[in-house]
Design a protein around this motif. Structure first.
Motif, PDB file in Angstrom:
ATOM      1  N   ALA A 248       0.823  -1.214   0.000  1.00  0.00           N
ATOM      2  CA  ALA A 248       0.000   0.000   0.000  1.00  0.00           C
ATOM      3  C   ALA A 248       0.854   1.260   0.000  1.00  0.00           C
ATOM      4  O   ALA A 248       0.472   2.291  -0.556  1.00  0.00           O
ATOM      5  CB  ALA A 248      -0.913  -0.008   1.228  1.00  0.00           C
TER       6      ALA A 248
ATOM      7  N   ARG B 274     -16.445  -7.549  -3.526  1.00  0.00           N
ATOM      8  CA  ARG B 274     -15.413  -6.600  -3.097  1.00  0.00           C
ATOM      9  C   ARG B 274     -14.666  -6.013  -4.297  1.00  0.00           C
ATOM     10  O   ARG B 274     -14.468  -4.800  -4.398  1.00  0.00           O
ATOM     11  CB  ARG B 274     -14.435  -7.288  -2.149  1.00  0.00           C
ATOM     12  CG  ARG B 274     -13.377  -6.338  -1.631  1.00  0.00           C
ATOM     13  CD  ARG B 274     -12.408  -7.039  -0.720  1.00  0.00           C
ATOM     14  NE  ARG B 274     -11.327  -6.137  -0.345  1.00  0.00           N
ATOM     15  CZ  ARG B 274     -10.196  -6.526   0.221  1.00  0.00           C
ATOM     16  NH1 ARG B 274     -10.001  -7.801   0.507  1.00  0.00           N
ATOM     17  NH2 ARG B 274      -9.263  -5.646   0.504  1.00  0.00           N
TER      18      ARG B 274
ATOM     19  N   ILE C 227      -4.011 -10.721  -2.434  1.00  0.00           N
ATOM     20  CA  ILE C 227      -4.555  -9.532  -1.787  1.00  0.00           C
ATOM     21  C   ILE C 227      -5.831  -9.877  -1.030  1.00  0.00           C
ATOM     22  O   ILE C 227      -6.018  -9.504   0.130  1.00  0.00           O
ATOM     23  CB  ILE C 227      -4.843  -8.436  -2.834  1.00  0.00           C
ATOM     24  CG1 ILE C 227      -3.557  -7.961  -3.487  1.00  0.00           C
ATOM     25  CG2 ILE C 227      -5.590  -7.253  -2.196  1.00  0.00           C
ATOM     26  CD1 ILE C 227      -3.775  -6.998  -4.641  1.00  0.00           C
TER      27      ILE C 227
ATOM     28  N   GLY D 244      -5.386 -10.415   3.693  1.00  0.00           N
ATOM     29  CA  GLY D 244      -5.663  -9.207   4.459  1.00  0.00           C
ATOM     30  C   GLY D 244      -5.359  -7.907   3.758  1.00  0.00           C
ATOM     31  O   GLY D 244      -5.303  -6.851   4.415  1.00  0.00           O
ATOM     32  N   GLY D 245      -5.163  -7.927   2.448  1.00  0.00           N
ATOM     33  CA  GLY D 245      -4.910  -6.683   1.726  1.00  0.00           C
ATOM     34  C   GLY D 245      -6.121  -5.766   1.751  1.00  0.00           C
ATOM     35  O   GLY D 245      -7.255  -6.212   1.887  1.00  0.00           O
ATOM     36  N   ASP D 246      -5.879  -4.463   1.611  1.00  0.00           N
ATOM     37  CA  ASP D 246      -6.989  -3.515   1.658  1.00  0.00           C
ATOM     38  C   ASP D 246      -7.468  -3.170   0.258  1.00  0.00           C
ATOM     39  O   ASP D 246      -6.904  -3.607  -0.753  1.00  0.00           O
ATOM     40  CB  ASP D 246      -6.597  -2.257   2.436  1.00  0.00           C
ATOM     41  CG  ASP D 246      -5.424  -1.502   1.813  1.00  0.00           C
ATOM     42  OD1 ASP D 246      -5.196  -1.623   0.599  1.00  0.00           O
ATOM     43  OD2 ASP D 246      -4.737  -0.774   2.556  1.00  0.00           O
ATOM     44  N   ASP D 247      -8.525  -2.367   0.191  1.00  0.00           N
ATOM     45  CA  ASP D 247      -9.108  -2.011  -1.103  1.00  0.00           C
ATOM     46  C   ASP D 247      -8.146  -1.208  -1.959  1.00  0.00           C
ATOM     47  O   ASP D 247      -8.216  -1.240  -3.194  1.00  0.00           O
ATOM     48  CB  ASP D 247     -10.412  -1.229  -0.910  1.00  0.00           C
ATOM     49  CG  ASP D 247     -11.564  -2.108  -0.452  1.00  0.00           C
ATOM     50  OD1 ASP D 247     -11.393  -3.343  -0.430  1.00  0.00           O
ATOM     51  OD2 ASP D 247     -12.631  -1.557  -0.121  1.00  0.00           O
ATOM     52  N   GLY D 248      -7.241  -0.468  -1.334  1.00  0.00           N
ATOM     53  CA  GLY D 248      -6.250   0.266  -2.104  1.00  0.00           C
ATOM     54  C   GLY D 248      -5.357  -0.653  -2.906  1.00  0.00           C
ATOM     55  O   GLY D 248      -4.937  -0.328  -4.022  1.00  0.00           O
ATOM     56  N   GLU D 249      -5.078  -1.840  -2.366  1.00  0.00           N
ATOM     57  CA  GLU D 249      -4.264  -2.808  -3.091  1.00  0.00           C
ATOM     58  C   GLU D 249      -5.051  -3.458  -4.234  1.00  0.00           C
ATOM     59  O   GLU D 249      -4.493  -3.741  -5.297  1.00  0.00           O
ATOM     60  CB  GLU D 249      -3.735  -3.857  -2.120  1.00  0.00           C
ATOM     61  CG  GLU D 249      -2.733  -3.295  -1.124  1.00  0.00           C
ATOM     62  CD  GLU D 249      -2.330  -4.322  -0.083  1.00  0.00           C
ATOM     63  OE1 GLU D 249      -1.451  -5.146  -0.383  1.00  0.00           O
ATOM     64  OE2 GLU D 249      -2.908  -4.297   1.021  1.00  0.00           O
TER      65      GLU D 249
END
Length: 365
Positions: free
Chosen positions: A17, A85, A321, A325-330
């Motif tokens: 990120a 998602r 991702i 546990g990756g976030d939406d930015g990734e």
């Protein structure tokens, strides 16, 4: 037939990120979620094709071998929550249409809920996204009422021949009546535009082009002919077996006066009115008249790989991702990396062209 995890192409590095995404090969410059998905050739991407499964109830000769398919492992197939998602991030970035494909999307047991959850997504302007589907139609009579209620807005149904013997030979299954029942259900549903797709093949169905158009207009549908592309799992594509756009139009011109429809935009099919309208016919001429310069599509395979072209040999892997546990930015960063890496065209006519390792059923239409 075995079920094994399959990774095809090249796994792109996972962008952290806080990293400079431009430092990775083929990745996009940093951009905030909500910025348009624009490639290096200025094409703005508005259409995400989502493959829900690589399984199919037919075995069309130009797509899949009859036996020996190595299916994706169930553990590698995206869950409904994972699909939603990705779709939410894509919609925030300007994607306005989700097209559900396969394999055969109606084989997915949660298909109605997939449509319902995706149809609830809105874009930055507050407008709901459009949910389209490409299907062989076999399960439509039982599922279509629920799909329409859930928010499905458009349908494409594949029908390559109206002759029972040819259908059996092409699909290796005796399911023509089921497909015809599905088309009848779609025609009665009110979903418009309704499109019927046929792959035109020499000495296979090229003598049925007029019959197929007449069948389509009888169901208030647009017939679309597709030049056969090198996307079969067995890599047996032969250019000489392909019926070209010019040949298709010549055959249809013997029956109708064809007038080009302007304003194609990013649509894959060029269209012509039949005797001045209202009915039209379309041709997707990916081989002889490619429309790459206006392509606005990006694809998501059933196992979480992003593809920027049907013929791409590179995939961008979202599974690490999503499941680490990756976030939406990734997720957004990988979408931008995929779009940023898009080539100007597929180069089918170039001697160096390499057919992608995946067949169409594993890529998504």
């Amino acid at each position: 037939m075995s079920a094994i995890p399959v990774t095809i192409g090249r796994r792109m590095p996972l962008p952290a990120a806080s990293a400079d995404l431009g430092a990775f090969e083929g990745t996009a410059p940093v951009a905030a979620i909500g910025a348009p998905l624009v490639d290096t050739h200025g094409r703005v991407h508005r259409d995400l094709r989502i493959s829900l499964t690589d399984r199919c109830s037919l075995r069309c000769t130009y797509c899949m071998p009859e036996q020996g398919n190595e299916w994706l492992a169930k553990t590698s197939i995206l869950t409904l929550d994972e699909i939603v998602r990705i779709a939410r991030v894509a919609a925030a970035d300007g994607i306005t249409t989700f097209r559900l494909t396969g394999g055969e999307p109606l084989l997915r047991t949660d298909i109605v809920e997939v449509v319902r959850r995706l149809a609830a997504i809105t874009g930055p302007d507050g407008r709901p996204v459009e949910i389209a589907m490409t299907t062989n139609g076999i399960r439509l009579p039982e599922l279509l009422p629920g799909l329409v209620e859930a928010g499905l807005t458009r349908l494409n149904i594949s029908i390559d021949t109206l002759r029972r013997d040819r259908f059996h030979a092409l699909t290796r299954r005796d399911r023509l009546d089921d497909v015809l029942d599905g088309i009848a259900a779609a025609g009665a549903s009110g979903l418009r535009p309704l499109k019927l797709n046929a792959v035109a093949m020499r000495d296979v169905n090229d003598d049925e082009l007029v019959d197929l158009v007449e069948f389509a207009t009888g169901h208030d549908a647009q017939m679309r002919f597709i030049e056969q592309m090198p996307l079969d799992a067995g890599h047996t594509w032969d250019r000489s077996r392909m019926v070209t756009q010019d040949e298709i139009l010549t055959a249809l011109s013997a029956r109708w006066t064809l007038t080009p429809v302007p304003g194609r935009g990013g649509a894959p099919a060029a269209r012509w009115t039949l005797d001045g309208g209202p009915h039209t016919v379309g041709v997707i001429a990916s081989v002889t008249a490619p429309f790459c310069g206006d392509c606005e599509r990006v694809r998501l395979t059933a196992d979480g790989q992003l593809r920027n072209c049907l013929f791409s040999t590179t995939e961008y892997d979202l599974l690490p991702i999503l499941r680490a546990g990756g976030d939406d930015g990734e997720v957004d960063g990988m979408l931008r990396s995929c779009v940023h890496g898009k080539l100007p065209g597929h180069a089918i006519n170039d001697p160096s062209f390499l057919q992608p390792a995946r067949g169409m059923n594993a890529i998504g239409g």
